[in-house]
Design a protein around this motif. Structure first.
Motif, PDB file in Angstrom:
ATOM      1  N   UNK A 142      46.886  14.855  51.207  1.00 55.11           N
ATOM      2  CA  UNK A 142      45.742  14.666  51.042  1.00 55.11           C
ATOM      3  C   UNK A 142      44.588  14.807  51.847  1.00 55.11           C
ATOM      4  N   UNK A 143      45.057  14.437  53.178  1.00 53.54           N
ATOM      5  CA  UNK A 143      43.911  14.781  54.285  1.00 53.54           C
ATOM      6  C   UNK A 143      43.910  16.338  54.672  1.00 53.54           C
ATOM      7  N   UNK A 144      45.295  17.013  54.486  1.00 50.02           N
ATOM      8  CA  UNK A 144      45.254  18.407  54.846  1.00 50.02           C
ATOM      9  C   UNK A 144      44.576  19.265  53.697  1.00 50.02           C
ATOM     10  N   UNK A 145      44.578  18.694  52.337  1.00 47.34           N
ATOM     11  CA  UNK A 145      43.945  19.399  51.247  1.00 47.34           C
ATOM     12  C   UNK A 145      42.482  19.316  51.476  1.00 47.34           C
ATOM     13  N   UNK A 146      41.909  18.281  52.105  1.00 47.07           N
ATOM     14  CA  UNK A 146      40.523  18.277  52.525  1.00 47.07           C
ATOM     15  C   UNK A 146      40.317  19.073  53.536  1.00 47.07           C
ATOM     16  N   UNK A 147      41.029  19.220  54.741  1.00 47.65           N
ATOM     17  CA  UNK A 147      40.937  20.103  55.823  1.00 47.65           C
ATOM     18  C   UNK A 147      40.722  21.631  55.383  1.00 47.65           C
ATOM     19  N   UNK A 148      41.801  21.863  54.298  1.00 47.69           N
ATOM     20  CA  UNK A 148      41.708  23.237  53.876  1.00 47.69           C
ATOM     21  C   UNK A 148      40.353  23.321  53.178  1.00 47.69           C
ATOM     22  N   UNK A 149      40.026  22.731  52.365  1.00 46.40           N
ATOM     23  CA  UNK A 149      38.881  22.777  51.627  1.00 46.40           C
ATOM     24  C   UNK A 149      37.607  23.118  52.497  1.00 46.40           C
ATOM     25  N   UNK A 150      37.529  22.206  53.778  1.00 48.32           N
ATOM     26  CA  UNK A 150      36.529  22.530  54.798  1.00 48.32           C
ATOM     27  C   UNK A 150      36.641  23.954  55.334  1.00 48.32           C
ATOM     28  N   UNK A 186      24.879  27.336  41.850  1.00 50.40           N
ATOM     29  CA  UNK A 186      24.556  26.081  42.765  1.00 50.40           C
ATOM     30  C   UNK A 186      25.903  25.720  42.644  1.00 50.40           C
ATOM     31  N   UNK A 187      26.771  25.843  41.818  1.00 51.79           N
ATOM     32  CA  UNK A 187      28.126  25.234  41.709  1.00 51.79           C
ATOM     33  C   UNK A 187      29.153  26.079  42.749  1.00 51.79           C
ATOM     34  N   UNK A 188      29.444  25.414  43.853  1.00 51.81           N
ATOM     35  CA  UNK A 188      30.134  25.968  44.892  1.00 51.81           C
ATOM     36  C   UNK A 188      31.541  25.279  44.885  1.00 51.81           C
ATOM     37  N   UNK A 189      31.816  24.102  44.720  1.00 55.43           N
ATOM     38  CA  UNK A 189      33.079  23.502  44.708  1.00 55.43           C
ATOM     39  C   UNK A 189      33.339  22.715  43.401  1.00 55.43           C
ATOM     40  N   UNK A 190      34.706  22.827  42.654  1.00 60.01           N
ATOM     41  CA  UNK A 190      34.945  22.255  41.457  1.00 60.01           C
ATOM     42  C   UNK A 190      36.394  21.563  41.917  1.00 60.01           C
ATOM     43  N   UNK A 218      37.940  26.524  53.906  1.00 60.16           N
ATOM     44  CA  UNK A 218      37.397  27.709  52.870  1.00 60.16           C
ATOM     45  C   UNK A 218      35.994  27.674  52.737  1.00 60.16           C
ATOM     46  N   UNK A 219      35.455  26.357  52.833  1.00 56.87           N
ATOM     47  CA  UNK A 219      33.867  26.546  52.353  1.00 56.87           C
ATOM     48  C   UNK A 219      33.148  27.031  53.795  1.00 56.87           C
ATOM     49  N   UNK A 220      33.853  26.805  54.873  1.00 55.23           N
ATOM     50  CA  UNK A 220      33.269  27.455  56.262  1.00 55.23           C
ATOM     51  C   UNK A 220      33.216  28.807  56.233  1.00 55.23           C
ATOM     52  N   UNK A 221      34.346  29.387  55.713  1.00 54.09           N
ATOM     53  CA  UNK A 221      34.654  30.861  55.648  1.00 54.09           C
ATOM     54  C   UNK A 221      33.439  31.670  54.699  1.00 54.09           C
ATOM     55  N   UNK A 222      32.997  30.862  53.718  1.00 52.90           N
ATOM     56  CA  UNK A 222      31.956  31.581  52.805  1.00 52.90           C
ATOM     57  C   UNK A 222      32.203  32.923  52.343  1.00 52.90           C
ATOM     58  N   UNK A 223      33.591  33.379  52.113  1.00 51.22           N
ATOM     59  CA  UNK A 223      34.095  34.278  51.602  1.00 51.22           C
ATOM     60  C   UNK A 223      34.050  34.122  49.857  1.00 51.22           C
ATOM     61  N   UNK A 224      34.106  32.914  49.478  1.00 53.71           N
ATOM     62  CA  UNK A 224      34.002  32.922  47.924  1.00 53.71           C
ATOM     63  C   UNK A 224      32.675  31.975  47.537  1.00 53.71           C
ATOM     64  N   UNK A 225      32.437  32.398  46.270  1.00 54.47           N
ATOM     65  CA  UNK A 225      30.984  31.508  45.923  1.00 54.47           C
ATOM     66  C   UNK A 225      31.566  30.148  44.926  1.00 54.47           C
ATOM     67  N   UNK A 235      35.016  12.583  57.678  1.00 56.70           N
ATOM     68  CA  UNK A 235      33.670  12.255  57.508  1.00 56.70           C
ATOM     69  C   UNK A 235      33.004  13.580  56.761  1.00 56.70           C
ATOM     70  N   UNK A 236      32.920  14.678  57.552  1.00 56.87           N
ATOM     71  CA  UNK A 236      32.226  15.631  57.224  1.00 56.87           C
ATOM     72  C   UNK A 236      32.595  16.183  55.803  1.00 56.87           C
ATOM     73  N   UNK A 237      34.036  16.130  55.507  1.00 52.32           N
ATOM     74  CA  UNK A 237      34.364  16.690  54.392  1.00 52.32           C
ATOM     75  C   UNK A 237      34.085  15.681  53.207  1.00 52.32           C
TER      76      UNK A 237
END
Length: 455
Positions: free
Chosen positions: A140-148, A26-30, A150-157, A248-250
């Motif tokens: 900081x904003x772009x770090x969160x954009x990149x996180x979003x 269940x842990x997807x992001x650290x 990566x999460x949308x691609x679903x290539x990594x758990x 807001x979504x991130x």
């Protein structure tokens, strides 16, 4: 997150169970956050290596890591594209690593949300180039954009994020909102207004309602810069709402189940103050805190010898006050020297001088045996003095180490008294920098075995 916590007892903080956290599907992001210079990047990389070794498909998003850290993962350089780390992973686990390129990430947003001609106009705009390369909060904003992304691609758990080094612990949470508000704020809307009104009404509005403001802005910003800003605003018109929407979504993603924050600190007052601010802010924003990683903790295998006793022993050695070692050794040397010296030479703890009385003048051979030159050869008085000095020096070093340990313990105790609910994992200070995968694995093992203060 309760899955990553072991209860130790009432008098100690709970232990952060790192392996349990990483193993939980269940842990997807650290998210590793904290003040600069406390080892966030190394911690994030070590967590990625350990997660991949335990069967997770992990990607580590680092923010401007030292070159040696990229090389430690067997990669000559990191960029905005995830790259697989060779030699890491077990039971289907993999590790990918990437370094945030904030300008390239901004460019990708423009290219994804504007048609070709408009995208080229935006990318070539001087104001956009300055904004994307160094505007406050952009990283900081772009770090969160990149996180979003990566999460949308679903290539990594599992996605592990190393947050940008910030002057304040709160910048990481505030900056995405600040940039989103700027790009969707009143100032931008004012600059967009003339173009939106259109026709003669628009020209009249511009000439009457905007002339004074644009004249003032021209003086402050320069006519050329103001024109670049207005051109940028006109080209970005259709995109502004998306920045705030994605921010807001991130932010909601960071609050969602499956995200775990690890606050990283060192056992120093400033770093733990920043950590305390983060803990309180995360609680205020309802973001899930997994625990505190305390790096560079000092310890000693001889902690039963206190600093006070070590200093006292060092002073006694330096003053010759523990035991009359030289006279005792002299007796051994007297016996070994033979009857001639034993009968005719008196040995004392005072170095022999020309006025020192002797009962019998020794022969040259006997004198050479009884009084060897103090060159450090075994059994001489000079060698004993050297050993005493070295021992006293080591005792003083031990006393300094014990004082450091005591100071760190007091600092940890202050943090724990304020936040007794925060789970803690301690990582022992290493003698050097981490420079290879073996070093990252060693850090991961220390993280997994981390024991909180007082346990």
């Amino acid at each position: 997150m309760s899955e990553g916590v072991d209860t130790v007892g009432l008098d100690t903080p709970p232990r952060l169970a790192v392996d349990r956290l990483l193993d939980d599907p269940e842990t997807r992001i650290v998210v590793c956050c904290g003040a600069g210079g406390v080892g966030k990047t190394t911690t994030a990389a070590a967590l990625g290596v350990r997660a991949a070794g335990r069967g997770r498909k992990a990607v580590v998003l680092t923010i401007d890591p030292a070159r040696r850290l990229a090389q430690s993962m067997g990669i000559d350089s990191l960029d905005n594209t995830p790259r697989k780390v060779a030699g890491v992973g077990a039971d289907g686990g993999e590790l990918h690593a990437m370094m945030l390129d904030m300008k390239r990430t901004f460019d990708e947003i423009v290219e994804a949300h504007a048609d070709g001609e408009r995208a080229r106009a935006i990318l070539a705009n001087p104001f956009y180039q300055s904004l994307s390369a160094g505007f406050a909060g952009t990283q900081e904003y772009m770090a969160m954009e990149k996180l979003g992304q990566l999460r949308a691609r679903d290539d990594w758990d599992l996605i592990i994020v190393d947050t940008p080094p910030s002057r304040s612990a709160l910048d990481f949470l505030d900056a995405p909102k600040r940039l989103g508000s700027f790009l969707d704020g009143k100032f931008i809307r004012v600059l967009m207004a003339p173009a939106k009104v259109g026709g003669r009404a628009g020209m009249k509005f511009l000439n009457v309602g905007m002339s004074m403001m644009t004249g003032t802005l021209s003086k402050l910003m320069g006519a050329s810069l103001l024109k670049d800003v207005q051109t940028f605003v006109a080209a970005m018109d259709t995109m502004f709402g998306g920045f705030r929407t994605r921010a807001d979504a991130t932010f909601r993603l960071l609050q969602a189940p499956g995200t775990a924050f690890l606050v990283v600190a060192a056992p120093e007052p400033d770093a733990l103050r920043e950590a305390a601010y983060f803990v309180e802010r995360l609680a205020a924003e309802s973001m899930p805190l997994a625990g505190l990683v305390l790096n560079r903790v000092h310890g000693s295998g001889a902690d039963q010898l206190s600093a006070e006793r070590a200093l006292a022993a060092a002073e006694n050695l330096e003053e010759g006050g523990i035991v009359d070692q030289e006279s005792g050794k002299a007796g051994l040397r007297d016996t070994a020297a033979g009857p001639t010296e034993a009968a005719g030479t008196t040995r004392t703890t005072t170095p022999r001088t020309a006025s020192t009385p002797t009962a019998t003048a020794p022969t040259a051979d006997t004198a050479q045996t009884a009084n060897p030159p103090e060159t450090g050869s075994p059994g001489t008085e000079g060698d004993t003095a050297v050993v005493d000095r070295i021992t006293a020096g080591l005792l003083r070093l031990h006393a300094e180490r014990m004082q450091v340990i005591a100071r760190e313990q007091r600092t940890r105790d202050r943090f724990t008294s304020l936040h007794p609910e925060v789970a803690v994992a301690e990582v022992a200070a290493l003698p050097g920098d981490v420079h290879d995968l073996a070093g990252l694995r060693a850090i991961g093992e220390r993280l997994a075995a981390g024991v909180p203060a007082g346990a």
